[in-house]
Design an enzyme around this catalytic site. Structure first.
Site, PDB file in Angstrom:
ATOM      1  N   GLU B  65       0.819  -1.205   0.000  1.00 39.32           N
ATOM      2  CA  GLU B  65       0.000   0.000   0.000  1.00 39.32           C
ATOM      3  C   GLU B  65       0.857   1.260   0.000  1.00 39.32           C
ATOM      4  OE1 GLU B  65      -3.706  -1.685   2.668  1.00 39.32           O
ATOM      5  OE2 GLU B  65      -1.997  -0.769   3.694  1.00 39.32           O
ATOM      6  N   ALA B 148       4.101  -8.738  17.137  1.00 37.21           N
ATOM      7  CA  ALA B 148       5.053  -7.619  17.053  1.00 37.21           C
ATOM      8  C   ALA B 148       4.501  -6.304  17.603  1.00 37.21           C
ATOM      9  CB  ALA B 148       5.501  -7.432  15.606  1.00 37.21           C
ATOM     10  N   VAL B 233      -7.064  -3.362  16.856  1.00 40.80           N
ATOM     11  CA  VAL B 233      -5.929  -2.924  16.040  1.00 40.80           C
ATOM     12  C   VAL B 233      -5.684  -3.839  14.849  1.00 40.80           C
ATOM     13  CG1 VAL B 233      -3.429  -2.495  16.097  1.00 40.80           C
ATOM     14  CG2 VAL B 233      -4.848  -1.886  18.065  1.00 40.80           C
ATOM     15  N   ASP B 236      -7.392  -4.925   9.615  1.00 41.20           N
ATOM     16  CA  ASP B 236      -7.062  -3.699   8.897  1.00 41.20           C
ATOM     17  C   ASP B 236      -6.946  -3.891   7.396  1.00 41.20           C
ATOM     18  OD1 ASP B 236      -4.810  -5.137   8.810  1.00 41.20           O
ATOM     19  OD2 ASP B 236      -3.522  -3.671   9.775  1.00 41.20           O
ATOM     20  N   LYS B 240     -10.535  -9.001   6.627  1.00 42.72           N
ATOM     21  CA  LYS B 240      -9.817  -9.305   7.867  1.00 42.72           C
ATOM     22  C   LYS B 240     -10.481  -8.556   9.020  1.00 42.72           C
ATOM     23  CE  LYS B 240      -5.142  -9.129   9.845  1.00 42.72           C
ATOM     24  NZ  LYS B 240      -4.603  -7.829  10.224  1.00 42.72           N
ATOM     25  N   SER B 301      -9.536   0.618  14.685  1.00 40.20           N
ATOM     26  CA  SER B 301      -8.272   1.161  14.161  1.00 40.20           C
ATOM     27  C   SER B 301      -7.863   0.467  12.867  1.00 40.20           C
ATOM     28  CB  SER B 301      -7.186   0.953  15.219  1.00 40.20           C
ATOM     29  OG  SER B 301      -5.909   1.001  14.656  1.00 40.20           O
TER      30      SER B 301
END
Lengths: 348, 348
Positions: B65, B148, B233, B236, B240, B301
């Site tokens: 992206e 991560a 979070v 995104d 998903k 988010s």
């Protein structure tokens, strides 16, 4: 648990200095010819590319654009700006850089300057298209607009189309002198003129490469005789054109990617339904190029992402680590991929 | 007629190693707090930004992206990939780099690694939003998905929201162990659990940060009590998500940029007309944040270009040439801007 970057973290970077080394190491004419072959290869497999018009951010002073594409295995994009007033401040109108990445894992594999490379790919594309569209046996090209792109055009048409003679005109005689001086020793016969009407006389190919961000009329209808090939390089953003509309109506028009050219090219002056031919179809044989000696052909060049992709592919093939590129520590690549935080903390 | 690059040709580059130096030189908690202030500043002037959904190139393996934006003076973009299967090959799921440029002339002014910086800005944004939406006096956060991003979230919520305790769960116990180990000495009380149901018990804030590229149900409706703040979070990209749809129907939903979140966020499960609140309006006071103690708030988010812009602005403020960045010869800048060709030839 080393904090040294791994090999995967490193991305080869071709600086401006490296790019110049690659060009000189290859030889300018060979470089342009090989680059045109890469571009032609990608035009011939045009259908498999992800194609999207460039993403432009316009401001009062100019434009900044991102030009992405992908062939399904490799992804590429170019950052490029266009700021016509930069020249007055001693800056480049156009600067650019680009990147290739591996589609399968998203990791960048090449970062390269593209200010010089864009100048080379624009000229190589023009000349490649000229090989398909210009009258057979063309020997003479007029270049209207003798700025940063002009010498590249001259060399590319010599290398790829066998042009022997260029006829130069610019509204600023100093630009013409600069261009003529730079072409000394190129093997091209160079003549300079004080009017565009004189410059185009007897030329089989007319290249326009001016940089005004406005509707301009660099060529008027009466200057264009039958049978010429027009290579319109300069008009490449909304509100910026170089040719009188009447010329377009007399020409067979060839474009890179119609959705982009309709917005940015000379054909923004025409009805959106006006017929144009896509160049990839000419190169695969699916559409005709030049059909007869009297036809006026027009390449409405705006520059498309696939050409930059081809140029980056070509540069990647030329990489000699330690000699013409450096490795940039650009990707965080911890031993355990889920342990980005641990890598950061161990560096503390 | 030097062939040495001019100062204008040079772009400061922040490598992964430099970024780690900047973080440690500043201190992680201070870095996250200062970064959140930059992000908040830009949320408060949201309306003046050029906003466009990210430009995504999807493949079977993942997505690449480009995320551009501009505040009219500075332009920025980020390159970022998302390849969930990378982890199995020892690669990062997400790598990124970004650039700032001067809108007035289009010249790049900063190139930076953003793999680490994206992890930091994602966490800083989550915690900034948490400051507006989480129940007053929140002390405990559950983190579902201990990959991560997890430690960054923990540190950001400690620094910005005063969280004292984190409750960890991951489908892979090794990830939870890694996260717990990395949080030793952080000042946070850390507990680990073998089920998400146990992990969320008593938490005022629930962060989900999983990486599967699929519709998943990390949280089910019965796990969510009244009054919690959910910081989602991980979901995104199209296809998903992490939360059961019923949770969304019980929550007040807050988003960064609705046109992007509708496609990529949890709310892709909802009717396109379903009401959401834009966070910039909460931060300017134009819209309410949390209204009462029983309300379930959800930050859906996905990460927006303006947050990356803020992060790059922040890094630019930290640059110390020769210490935490190097100068890259990235722009061709000839003495005479129209004489790019002459510069190339003189280098030969």
């Amino acid at each position: 648990m080393s904090t040294e970057p791994s090999a995967l973290a490193m991305v080869p970077f071709v600086s401006v200095d490296h790019m110049m080394k690659i060009v000189h190491g290859t030889g300018l004419q060979t470089f342009l010819t090989e680059l045109a072959a890469y571009i032609e290869e990608d035009f011939r497999r045009w259908e498999l590319f992800d194609k999207t018009p460039r993403i432009a951010s316009h401001s009062a002073e100019g434009v900044i654009e991102l030009m992405p594409t992908s062939d399904g295995e490799v992804y590429g994009f170019k950052y490029v700006n266009g700021h016509p007033k930069n020249t007055k401040q001693g800056l480049q109108t156009v600067t650019a850089f680009g990147l290739l990445a591996d589609v399968s894992n998203g990791y960048p594999v090449l970062l390269s300057e593209m200010t010089i490379l864009t100048a080379l790919r624009t000229a190589a594309t023009s000349a490649l298209v000229g090989r398909y569209l210009a009258p057979k046996g063309s020997t003479t090209m007029a270049i209207i607009g003798n700025g940063a792109q002009s010498e590249f055009q001259a060399h590319a048409f010599k290398a790829i189309c066998g042009i022997e003679r260029v006829r130069l005109y610019d509204i600023d005689p100093a630009a013409t002198e600069k261009c003529a001086r730079n072409l000394q020793g190129s093997g091209l016969a160079v003549e300079t003129f004080r009017s565009p009407e004189e410059a185009v006389e007897g030329a089989q190919i007319i290249t326009t490469a001016t940089a005004d961000k406005q509707y301009a009329t660099i060529l008027t209808d009466n200057m264009i005789g039958s049978g010429v090939h027009i290579n319109a390089v300069g008009g490449d953003c909304p509100g910026k054109t170089e040719l009188h509309r009447d010329i377009l109506l007399r020409s067979d028009i060839f474009v890179e990617f119609p959705p982009q050219t309709r917005v940015e090219g000379e054909i923004q002056q025409l009805d959106p339904e006006h017929g144009v031919t896509e160049l990839w179809q000419v190169m695969t044989g699916a559409a005709a190029g030049r059909r007869d000696a009297g036809q006026i052909t027009l390449f409405d060049s705006v520059g498309f992402a696939i050409e930059d992709f081809s140029a980056l592919r070509y540069i990647r093939s030329k990489l000699e680590p330690g000699s013409n590129c450096i490795e940039l520590d650009m990707l965080a690549d911890p031993d355990d991929p889920r342990d980005l935080f641990g890598m950061l903390m161990r560096a503390g």
